[in-house]
Design a protein around this motif. Structure first.
Motif, PDB file in Angstrom:
ATOM      1  N   SER A   1     -32.684  -5.110   2.994  1.00 21.57           N
ATOM      2  CA  SER A   1     -31.349  -5.227   2.319  1.00 21.57           C
ATOM      3  C   SER A   1     -30.546  -4.079   2.382  1.00 21.57           C
ATOM      4  N   CYS A   2     -30.767  -2.937   2.565  1.00 20.46           N
ATOM      5  CA  CYS A   2     -30.108  -1.629   2.380  1.00 20.46           C
ATOM      6  C   CYS A   2     -29.831  -1.006   3.901  1.00 20.46           C
ATOM      7  N   LEU A   3     -30.820  -1.135   4.777  1.00 21.61           N
ATOM      8  CA  LEU A   3     -30.397  -0.410   6.217  1.00 21.61           C
ATOM      9  C   LEU A   3     -30.336  -1.333   7.297  1.00 21.61           C
ATOM     10  N   LEU A   4     -31.034  -2.389   7.322  1.00 21.65           N
ATOM     11  CA  LEU A   4     -30.653  -3.333   8.411  1.00 21.65           C
ATOM     12  C   LEU A   4     -29.336  -4.009   8.729  1.00 21.65           C
ATOM     13  N   PRO A   5     -28.404  -4.192   7.499  1.00 23.19           N
ATOM     14  CA  PRO A   5     -27.206  -4.934   7.616  1.00 23.19           C
ATOM     15  C   PRO A   5     -26.074  -3.971   8.274  1.00 23.19           C
ATOM     16  N   LYS A   6     -26.260  -2.571   7.922  1.00 19.66           N
ATOM     17  CA  LYS A   6     -25.251  -1.599   8.517  1.00 19.66           C
ATOM     18  C   LYS A   6     -25.531  -1.450   9.924  1.00 19.66           C
ATOM     19  N   LEU A   7     -26.891  -1.481  10.416  1.00 13.54           N
ATOM     20  CA  LEU A   7     -27.120  -1.247  11.661  1.00 13.54           C
ATOM     21  C   LEU A   7     -27.063  -2.241  12.459  1.00 13.54           C
ATOM     22  N   LEU A   8     -27.333  -3.390  12.100  1.00 13.52           N
ATOM     23  CA  LEU A   8     -27.211  -4.357  12.872  1.00 13.52           C
ATOM     24  C   LEU A   8     -25.640  -4.842  13.341  1.00 13.52           C
ATOM     25  N   ALA A   9     -24.734  -4.636  12.090  1.00 12.10           N
ATOM     26  CA  ALA A   9     -23.390  -4.776  12.399  1.00 12.10           C
ATOM     27  C   ALA A   9     -22.728  -3.603  13.337  1.00 12.10           C
ATOM     28  N   LYS A  10     -23.210  -2.427  13.436  1.00 13.24           N
ATOM     29  CA  LYS A  10     -22.872  -1.567  14.441  1.00 13.24           C
ATOM     30  C   LYS A  10     -23.222  -2.089  15.796  1.00 13.24           C
ATOM     31  N   PHE A  11     -24.651  -2.291  15.986  1.00  7.82           N
ATOM     32  CA  PHE A  11     -25.195  -2.738  17.218  1.00  7.82           C
ATOM     33  C   PHE A  11     -24.663  -4.052  17.729  1.00  7.82           C
ATOM     34  N   GLN A  12     -24.517  -5.219  16.893  1.00  3.88           N
ATOM     35  CA  GLN A  12     -24.124  -6.333  17.477  1.00  3.88           C
ATOM     36  C   GLN A  12     -22.416  -6.554  17.841  1.00  3.88           C
ATOM     37  N   LYS A  13     -21.737  -5.291  17.406  1.00  3.64           N
ATOM     38  CA  LYS A  13     -20.200  -5.077  17.712  1.00  3.64           C
ATOM     39  C   LYS A  13     -20.374  -4.967  19.413  1.00  3.64           C
ATOM     40  N   LYS A  14     -21.145  -4.178  19.691  1.00  4.76           N
ATOM     41  CA  LYS A  14     -21.389  -3.562  21.052  1.00  4.76           C
ATOM     42  C   LYS A  14     -22.303  -4.635  21.993  1.00  4.76           C
ATOM     43  N   HIS A  15     -23.132  -5.112  21.302  1.00  9.27           N
ATOM     44  CA  HIS A  15     -23.985  -6.095  21.985  1.00  9.27           C
ATOM     45  C   HIS A  15     -24.364  -7.268  21.516  1.00  9.27           C
ATOM     46  N   PRO A  16     -23.467  -8.065  21.374  1.00 10.67           N
ATOM     47  CA  PRO A  16     -23.360  -9.458  20.960  1.00 10.67           C
ATOM     48  C   PRO A  16     -24.231 -10.466  21.360  1.00 10.67           C
ATOM     49  N   ASN A  17     -25.007 -10.321  22.571  1.00  5.23           N
ATOM     50  CA  ASN A  17     -25.709 -11.283  23.087  1.00  5.23           C
ATOM     51  C   ASN A  17     -27.486 -10.928  23.220  1.00  5.23           C
ATOM     52  N   ILE A  18     -27.354  -9.747  22.280  1.00  9.32           N
ATOM     53  CA  ILE A  18     -28.966  -9.563  22.013  1.00  9.32           C
ATOM     54  C   ILE A  18     -29.546 -10.123  21.067  1.00  9.32           C
ATOM     55  N   GLU A  19     -30.758 -10.917  21.115  1.00  8.90           N
ATOM     56  CA  GLU A  19     -31.356 -11.604  19.898  1.00  8.90           C
ATOM     57  C   GLU A  19     -32.151 -10.833  19.200  1.00  8.90           C
ATOM     58  N   PHE A  20     -32.355 -11.155  17.826  1.00 12.17           N
ATOM     59  CA  PHE A  20     -33.258 -10.533  16.926  1.00 12.17           C
ATOM     60  C   PHE A  20     -34.212 -11.608  16.425  1.00 12.17           C
ATOM     61  N   LYS A  21     -35.406 -11.140  16.138  1.00  9.54           N
ATOM     62  CA  LYS A  21     -36.458 -11.606  15.393  1.00  9.54           C
ATOM     63  C   LYS A  21     -37.177 -10.798  14.537  1.00  9.54           C
ATOM     64  N   PHE A  22     -37.037 -11.112  13.087  1.00 13.45           N
ATOM     65  CA  PHE A  22     -37.701 -10.204  12.248  1.00 13.45           C
ATOM     66  C   PHE A  22     -38.841 -10.859  11.576  1.00 13.45           C
ATOM     67  N   PHE A  23     -39.646  -9.819  11.285  1.00 14.99           N
ATOM     68  CA  PHE A  23     -40.954  -9.783  10.501  1.00 14.99           C
ATOM     69  C   PHE A  23     -41.014  -8.982   9.321  1.00 14.99           C
ATOM     70  N   GLU A  24     -41.001  -9.514   8.052  1.00 18.67           N
ATOM     71  CA  GLU A  24     -40.897  -8.650   6.919  1.00 18.67           C
ATOM     72  C   GLU A  24     -42.445  -8.472   6.416  1.00 18.67           C
ATOM     73  N   GLY A  25     -42.792  -7.173   6.097  1.00 18.38           N
ATOM     74  CA  GLY A  25     -44.262  -7.171   5.481  1.00 18.38           C
ATOM     75  C   GLY A  25     -44.190  -5.863   4.820  1.00 18.38           C
ATOM     76  N   THR A  26     -45.641  -5.509   4.498  1.00 22.28           N
ATOM     77  CA  THR A  26     -45.853  -4.296   3.788  1.00 22.28           C
ATOM     78  C   THR A  26     -46.016  -3.079   4.923  1.00 22.28           C
ATOM     79  N   TYR A  27     -46.026  -1.835   4.722  1.00 18.12           N
ATOM     80  CA  TYR A  27     -46.093  -0.755   5.296  1.00 18.12           C
ATOM     81  C   TYR A  27     -47.340  -1.091   6.561  1.00 18.12           C
ATOM     82  N   GLU A  28     -48.624  -1.505   5.783  1.00 20.57           N
ATOM     83  CA  GLU A  28     -49.704  -1.703   6.610  1.00 20.57           C
ATOM     84  C   GLU A  28     -49.667  -2.878   7.767  1.00 20.57           C
TER      85      GLU A  28
END
Length: 291
Positions: free
Chosen positions: A104-131
């Motif tokens: 919620s706090c780190l990914l949006p800003k990072l993705l916005a910056k990255f996809q401006k330059k690399h719009p064709n790169i795809e992402f797959k996210f896995f959300e879980g615990t540290y472990e």
């Protein structure tokens, strides 16, 4: 050897279902079953255990072989990305492991910056615990993961992102509401909600440094449950600012004793990472090192 069968086996292991794999890969179920069976016949081992009650699980041989299959698929992905770079056609997929507050706090800003330059790169996210994120990194399910330094992350290459302060959280009408900073000694008489999961060691370190014992009323593992309990006025808690500040129905204050958790991006080897992953990590450095 057809690497398509590798992809099919890896997907069946991930989803635990031939039907779900067929839907995901736009294939028929019989084609998925045949691909797995043909690979098992070729190697002379059973990779999967098929059980009507338990579903599909990995055999002992499958558990040993699957990490190597994933590594081969990762290498093929790197080859395709390198070819794409040479031919000026950007392509690739990045598999990212993340925990709730990072999402919620780190990914949006990072993705916005990255996809401006690399719009064709795809992402797959896995959300879980540290472990879970650490295990996903080790097994090759994800390429990179958000981790907290010191939480089983020493065997990976790390790109530090932020230092997330520990803060005290309380109901908006609590007596702390006008305090920008709360003294640790003021927590002694408070009903305390102790986290038993992801950041418990940081909370315990604060109380140890202050040389006081909290009046623990509840011990709770789930972070969101803790925030909801604070919202209902059931007690106060200590946790990472990154997570707690997203809950607008509770208030937070700094503590007189400082303790941080260091959030970083981890991968097996930056040197051997795919071009897309390397560029993502470079973007992360620019986004967070400047703050």
């Amino acid at each position: 050897m057809s690497f398509v069968r590798f992809e099919i086996v890896a997907k069946v292991a991930e989803l635990g279902s031939f039907t779900a794999t067929a839907d995901k890969l736009n294939m028929t179920q019989s084609a998925v079953s045949h691909a797995v069976a043909s690979l098992e016949t070729e190697w002379g081992v059973s990779l999967l255990i098929r059980d009507r009650k338990k579903g599909i699980t990995l055999s002992d041989a499958g558990q040993k072989i699957l990490p190597h299959i994933r590594e081969v698929l990762k290498r093929i992905e790197i080859i395709n990305q390198e070819i794409a770079l040479v031919t000026n056609l950007e392509t690739g997929i990045i598999r990212v492991g993340t925990f709730a507050s990072a999402s919620s706090c780190l990914l949006p800003k990072l993705l916005a910056k990255f996809q401006k330059k690399h719009p064709n790169i795809e992402f797959k996210f896995f959300e879980g615990t540290y472990e879970e994120i650490t295990e996903w990194l080790r097994s090759g399910i994800i390429d990179i993961g958000f981790v907290v330094k010191g939480q089983s992350s020493l065997n990976f290459d790390l790109v530090p992102l932020i230092k997330d302060k520990m803060v005290v959280a309380y109901h908006p009408d609590h007596r702390f509401q006008f305090k920008e900073t709360v003294d640790m000694n003021d927590l002694m008489d408070e009903s305390f909600i102790m986290p038993t999961g992801m950041y418990q060691s940081h909370v315990e370190a604060l109380f140890k440094e202050a040389n006081i014992e909290p009046s623990i009323l509840f011990e709770v593992h789930d972070c969101t449950t803790i925030a909801n309990m604070v919202q209902e006025g059931l007690g106060v808690t200590i946790g990472p600012e990154l997570f707690l500040k997203t809950h607008q129905t509770i208030k937070v204050s700094k503590l007189t004793i400082e303790n941080n958790r260091e959030v970083a991006l981890a991968c097996h080897s930056i040197a051997n990472a795919s071009p897309a992953v390397k560029e993502f990590l470079t973007t992360a450095k620019h986004v967070f090192y400047q703050n």
